[in-house]
Design a protein around this motif. Structure first.
Motif: not given
Length: 244
Positions: A158-170
């Motif tokens: 879930h930490q990897t998923g949150m990081t990926a989601g943040f990077l895909y957002t910004v």
């Protein structure tokens, strides 16, 4: 008339120099070993600073001012130069006791004086002013290159998923070149950020920051303490019986 012409030419040259872009590069390598590299260059080596840190090693620094390395290289000492003789003098018990007593007194005074500036720097209005300065500088910075490459996997999926989601957002385009591993923890990636910024804009933002209320309060406190220190030293000098 000649003075006005020379002054105008000087102002034109200064304005030209302030609007020659300054380049910067930041490289972060998240792997074994971790590495952080920063570089700022203006007029090639007219002003050049680099800082290269690899985990477990001493940072490598390089600084040029006016196309010359800084600090300047010291001239090698003469091979036949003799060291200054060290006087062989024994300290008496009374003199040693007096020296230690003076050192303790100075240390106590230093401890009392240390940290007087902290309330000014950790105040909310000072932090807000600093954040505004950083926001203006970042907004002005012209990012010419921003890349993310490699593979990243955090301890928990879930930490990897949150990081990926943040990077895909910004930064969706850069995040697309970065592979995310949800099955195992792995750190083998790097990020590169490079761009330009104008010194004139930095001077303007710094001038605005210097006029903010929290910084004016800090500068007034520094000047007041300096006046108090100078006044105290003058009073000590005027007291009779200080001559040895």
């Amino acid at each position: 008339m000649l003075f006005i012409i020379l002054l105008s030419l000087l102002m034109m040259v200064l304005a030209l120099l302030l609007f020659i872009p300054c380049t910067y590069t930041v490289r972060i390598e998240i792997r074994a070993p971790f590495r952080l590299y920063c570089r700022v260059s203006w007029l090639q080596h007219g002003l050049y600073w680099s800082w290269d840190y690899t985990f477990g090693q001493r940072p490598q620094r390089e600084l040029y001012l006016g196309w010359h390395a800084w600090p300047p290289q010291a001239a090698p000492a003469e091979a036949n130069a003799e060291a200054d003789p060290v006087p062989d003098a024994a300290l008496s018990d009374d003199l040693l006791r007096e020296v230690l007593s003076d050192a303790d007194t100075r240390q106590a005074g230093a401890d009392e004086e240390a940290g007087w500036w902290r309330p000014y720097l950790i105040s909310e209005e000072f932090l807000v002013a600093c954040l505004q300065l950083i926001r203006r500088v970042l907004h002005h910075s012209r990012i010419r290159r921003f890349t993310l490459e490699g593979t990243l996997g955090l301890p928990q999926p879930h930490q990897t998923g949150m990081t990926a989601g943040f990077l895909y957002t910004v930064a969706p385009r850069q995040a697309a070149t970065l592979q995310f591993n949800f099955l195992e923890e792995i750190y083998d990636c790097e990020a590169v950020l490079a761009g330009t910024i104008y010194p004139g804009a930095l001077v303007l933002y710094a001038a605005v920051f210097m006029t903010t209320r929290p910084l004016r309060k800090l500068l007034r406190a520094i000047l007041q303490r300096r006046r108090d220190t100078d006044h105290g030293q003058k009073r000590i000098k005027k007291q009779p019986g200080n001559d040895i």
